[in-house]
Write an enzyme that holds these catalytic residues in place. Structure first.
Site, PDB file in Angstrom:
ATOM      1  CB  SER A  12      -0.887   0.023   1.242  1.00  0.00           C
ATOM      2  OG  SER A  12      -1.446   1.326   1.372  1.00  0.00           O
ATOM      3  CG  HIS A  37      -3.975  -1.705  -1.500  1.00  0.00           C
ATOM      4  ND1 HIS A  37      -5.099  -2.431  -1.828  1.00  0.00           N
ATOM      5  CD2 HIS A  37      -4.335  -0.930  -0.447  1.00  0.00           C
ATOM      6  CE1 HIS A  37      -6.084  -2.124  -1.002  1.00  0.00           C
ATOM      7  NE2 HIS A  37      -5.648  -1.195  -0.156  1.00  0.00           N
ATOM      8  CG  ASP A  39      -5.083   2.239   1.094  1.00  0.00           C
ATOM      9  OD1 ASP A  39      -6.045   1.468   0.933  1.00  0.00           O
ATOM     10  OD2 ASP A  39      -3.988   1.879   1.565  1.00  0.00           O
ATOM     11  CG  MET A  41      -8.237   6.913   2.990  1.00  0.00           C
ATOM     12  SD  MET A  41      -7.343   6.901   4.553  1.00  0.00           S
ATOM     13  CE  MET A  41      -6.540   5.294   4.430  1.00  0.00           C
ATOM     14  CG  HIS A  70      -9.319   0.017  -0.190  1.00  0.00           C
ATOM     15  ND1 HIS A  70      -8.683  -0.180   1.019  1.00  0.00           N
ATOM     16  CD2 HIS A  70     -10.650  -0.076   0.075  1.00  0.00           C
ATOM     17  CE1 HIS A  70      -9.593  -0.388   1.963  1.00  0.00           C
ATOM     18  NE2 HIS A  70     -10.790  -0.319   1.415  1.00  0.00           N
ATOM     19  CG  MET A  72     -11.210   2.995   2.565  1.00  0.00           C
ATOM     20  SD  MET A  72      -9.604   2.928   3.368  1.00  0.00           S
ATOM     21  CE  MET A  72      -8.552   3.145   1.932  1.00  0.00           C
ATOM     22  CG  MET A 141     -11.644  -3.217   5.440  1.00  0.00           C
ATOM     23  SD  MET A 141     -10.221  -2.726   4.444  1.00  0.00           S
ATOM     24  CE  MET A 141      -9.204  -1.860   5.643  1.00  0.00           C
ATOM     25  CG  ASP A 176      -6.322  -3.003   3.242  1.00  0.00           C
ATOM     26  OD1 ASP A 176      -5.198  -2.783   3.734  1.00  0.00           O
ATOM     27  OD2 ASP A 176      -6.977  -2.156   2.596  1.00  0.00           O
TER      28      ASP A 176
HETATM   29  C1  DX5 Z   1      -6.253   1.157   5.881  1.00  0.00           C
HETATM   30  C2  DX5 Z   1      -5.813   0.955   4.437  1.00  0.00           C
HETATM   31  C3  DX5 Z   1      -4.725  -0.041   4.313  1.00  0.00           C
HETATM   32  C4  DX5 Z   1      -3.452   0.378   4.985  1.00  0.00           C
HETATM   33  C5  DX5 Z   1      -2.727  -0.833   5.449  1.00  0.00           C
HETATM   34  O1  DX5 Z   1      -7.306   2.036   5.929  1.00  0.00           O
HETATM   35  O2  DX5 Z   1      -6.903   0.526   3.649  1.00  0.00           O
HETATM   36  O3  DX5 Z   1      -4.507  -0.392   2.956  1.00  0.00           O
HETATM   37  O4  DX5 Z   1      -2.600   1.096   4.146  1.00  0.00           O
HETATM   38  O5  DX5 Z   1      -1.624  -0.410   6.188  1.00  0.00           O
HETATM   39  P1  DX5 Z   1      -0.851  -1.401   7.178  1.00  0.00           P
HETATM   40  O6  DX5 Z   1      -0.370  -2.549   6.346  1.00  0.00           O
HETATM   41  O7  DX5 Z   1       0.239  -0.544   7.710  1.00  0.00           O
HETATM   42  O8  DX5 Z   1      -1.850  -1.839   8.216  1.00  0.00           O
HETATM   43 ZN    ZN Z   2      -6.509  -0.390   1.604  1.00  0.00          ZN
END
Ligand code: DX5
Ligand code: ZN
Length: 227
Positions: A12, A37, A39, A41, A70, A72, A141, A176
């Site tokens: 990620s 990956h 992320d 947000m 991903h 969010m 998750m 994840d």
């Molecule tokens: C969390 C994200 C993950 C995050 C994982 O909200 O969706 O993808 O980056 O990070 P680690 O591996 O550090 O838990």
């Molecule tokens: Zn993620």
């Protein structure tokens, strides 16, 4: 993208240098990453903000493997086309992000991307039973989404239930949150094949010194494969 259930490690970029995504992606791919990956947000669905489709479009040329986006965010549907045209191979939406996950998944496939559905820790496996034939990936998750570096929440029972539900369908199970060489075997044994890892991949390395990225990726993969 061809389907298989071999273990795939998806770093990620949330845990990478935000001023240097292109070089970070090239470094982790050179060190063995299978997917990247990404992320996204929105500060609304989750209590943190990252970036949107323009950043995805900018990093796309640096990704040779698979761009795994991903989302969010809520709502999702107004942005599906933008993330698809930015070059996402897989777009994953949360089942909790709105009342119409069926419509959202139709929109993702309709835009030409593979469709993923994500489940927060508090959401049961059954929440995806009626969309199982509309997805290419289910993301379980193992933290409450929003931040990297959180502790793993054990969801192995949910992973097993999803693996049974999937049967022979070509659907990936992605994990994840909090994936490390210690937690990877638990979820791999339960049936997961895609392991997202942020801090456990990027810790100790840098673009100038990428060897630790490779060591970290190999350690997670070896632990998962030993399960
Ligand atoms: C969390 C994200 C993950 C995050 C994982 O909200 O969706 O993808 O980056 O990070 P680690 O591996 O550090 O838990
Ligand atoms: Zn993620």
């Amino acid at each position: 993208m061809t389907f298989d259930r071999s273990i795939k490690i998806a770093p990620s970029i949330l845990a990478s240098d935000f001023a240097n995504f292109g070089a970070e992606i090239r470094a982790v791919e050179a060190e063995g990453a299978d997917w990247i990956h990404v992320d996204v947000m929105d500060g609304h669905f989750v209590p943190n903000l990252t970036f949107g489709p323009d950043t995805c479009r900018a990093i796309r040329p640096h990704i040779k493997t698979v761009m795994d986006v991903h989302l969010m965010i809520a709502p999702v549907d107004p942005y599906v086309e933008a993330f698809a045209s930015a070059g996402a191979d897989i777009i994953t939406a949360h089942v909790e992000a709105g009342p119409h996950i069926h419509r959202t998944l139709q929109a993702i496939r309709g835009a030409g991307a593979k469709a993923g559905v994500a489940l927060n820790p508090g959401t049961p496996a059954d929440a995806v039973a009626h969309v199982i034939d509309m997805v290419d990936l289910i993301c379980v998750m193992t933290v409450n989404p929003g931040f990297g570096g959180q502790s793993f929440i054990d969801m192995t029972g949910k992973v097993r239930a999803l693996r049974d539900m999937i049967g022979d369908r070509p659907v990936h199970i992605e994990i994840d949150g909090g994936v490390t060489p210690v937690t990877a075997p638990l979820v791999a044994a339960a049936g997961a094949d895609v392991l997202v890892a942020g801090s456990a991949v990027f810790n100790g390395g840098s673009v100038e010194n990428p060897a630790p990225y490779g060591e970290n990726i190999r350690a997670i993969r070896a632990a998962a494969q030993s399960a």
